[in-house]
Design an enzyme around this catalytic site. Structure first.
Site, PDB file in Angstrom:
ATOM      1  N   SER A  86       0.840  -1.198   0.000  1.00 40.49           N
ATOM      2  CA  SER A  86       0.000   0.000   0.000  1.00 40.49           C
ATOM      3  C   SER A  86       0.878   1.253   0.000  1.00 40.49           C
ATOM      4  O   SER A  86       1.723   1.411  -0.868  1.00 40.49           O
ATOM      5  CB  SER A  86      -0.951  -0.034   1.197  1.00 40.49           C
ATOM      6  N   HIS A 195      -7.971   0.653  -1.437  1.00 40.39           N
ATOM      7  CA  HIS A 195      -7.766  -0.420  -2.420  1.00 40.39           C
ATOM      8  C   HIS A 195      -9.060  -1.055  -2.934  1.00 40.39           C
ATOM      9  O   HIS A 195      -9.177  -2.265  -3.046  1.00 40.39           O
ATOM     10  CB  HIS A 195      -6.833  -1.484  -1.835  1.00 40.39           C
TER      11      HIS A 195
END
Length: 312
Positions: A86, A195
């Protein structure tokens, strides 16, 4: 002997994480550099109160990762490849010399601001352990609603998957997962739905901002979040950093790529040891170690011994 540096993402943060970094002149210099870019003391960004902000969390994680990666390199431990989970991908890009630290700080700060403003409340993330993607996807599909959407977010291992969406929707899916045999199903310390498609506008705005930022060809392979492929093209890295905000992180596949590229030692930057544990589970035949658990000196000793053994 090949070394992979791993950079953790949101959810790994903890209060005073920057204050607890190892004592090292390179780390002190990096903290000072971050403060100059931010025009604020970075050590004010890691208190329990400050870390309630997505912006502070993401910037602090970037700074911690880059500071320790630089310290390790100053001690002679240099990566042959990198991957970041991430927001950790920005630290990976900096370490691969595809992006400057100054520009990464500005982009990560913007990233956090955009994510926070898009969904200031009522959304978050959860983690499910013990059931496979197909089973979890079926639960989500069968109980999906537009009012309380939930999406698969991070594929950390075959049986460790995170989900994103509304708090109410996640709560329901976690309960159903426990009924189906999940050994763990709980909320993560993340206040935005990362996400997934809910972040599509953030990806678009971040990509536009990156048009003003110079990217360079990485000096070592960078494993992508979105496609889990080793990237060597600066435009491909730019695209990955922007689009991964709104697409699932294929972390297990990414570290499999590092394994296939020959990684023999996985070193995780602070804080915590989440990625270390995932690497150990995936590749028990390889050595995985976290700086947070072992310290810089021990990590350097392990790397040196493995290098000597590989040369025998």
């Amino acid at each position: 002997m090949s070394i992979a540096f791993l950079f953790p993402g949101q959810g790994s943060q903890q209060p005073n994480m920057l204050h607890h970094l190892p004592q090292h002149p390179v780390i002190e210099k990096t903290l000072h550099e971050a403060s100059k870019v931010l025009k604020d003391d970075i050590l004010r960004w890691d208190s329990a109160k400050a870390l309630q902000s997505t912006v502070a969390v993401q910037v602090a994680l970037l700074v911690a990762g880059v500071a320790v990666a630089r310290a390790l390199q100053a001690e002679g431990v240099r990566p042959n490849m990198v991957a970041g989970h991430s927001v950790g991908a920005f630290g990976a890009a900096v370490t691969a010399n595809a992006l400057t630290f100054r520009d990464a700080i500005s982009l990560v700060k913007l990233r956090g601001e955009l994510m926070e403003s898009a969904y200031p409340h009522g959304y978050g993330m959860g983690v499910v352990v013990g059931i496979e993607e197909r089973q979890l996807a079926r639960l989500i599909a069968n109980h999906f609603t537009n009012e309380n959407p939930v999406y698969i977010a991070n594929l950390n291992s075959p049986k460790q998957i995170t989900i994103s969406g509304s708090i109410r929707g996640i709560e329901k899916i976690l309960a159903l997962a426990r009924e189906e045999g999940a050994s763990k199903a709980e909320f993560l310390n993340v206040r935005v739905p990362s996400h997934c498609v809910l972040m599509k506008s953030v990806s678009s705005q971040l990509r536009n901002a990156m048009e003003m930022i110079p990217f360079q060809p990485p000096q070592i392979p960078y494993a992508a979040n979105r496609t889990a492929r080793p990237l060597r093209d600066p435009e491909a890295i730019k695209e990955d950093l922007a689009l991964s905000v709104s697409h699932p992180v294929r972390w297990h596949e990414a570290i499999c790529v590092l394994f296939e590229l020959g990684a023999q030692l996985f070193i995780e930057m602070p804080p915590k040891n989440v990625l270390t544990n995932l690497a150990q589970q995936a590749f028990p035949c390889r050595r995985s170690i976290s700086v947070a658990d072992s310290g810089i000196r021990t990590v350097c000793v392990v790397a040196q011994r493995m290098k000597e053994n590989s040369n025998c």
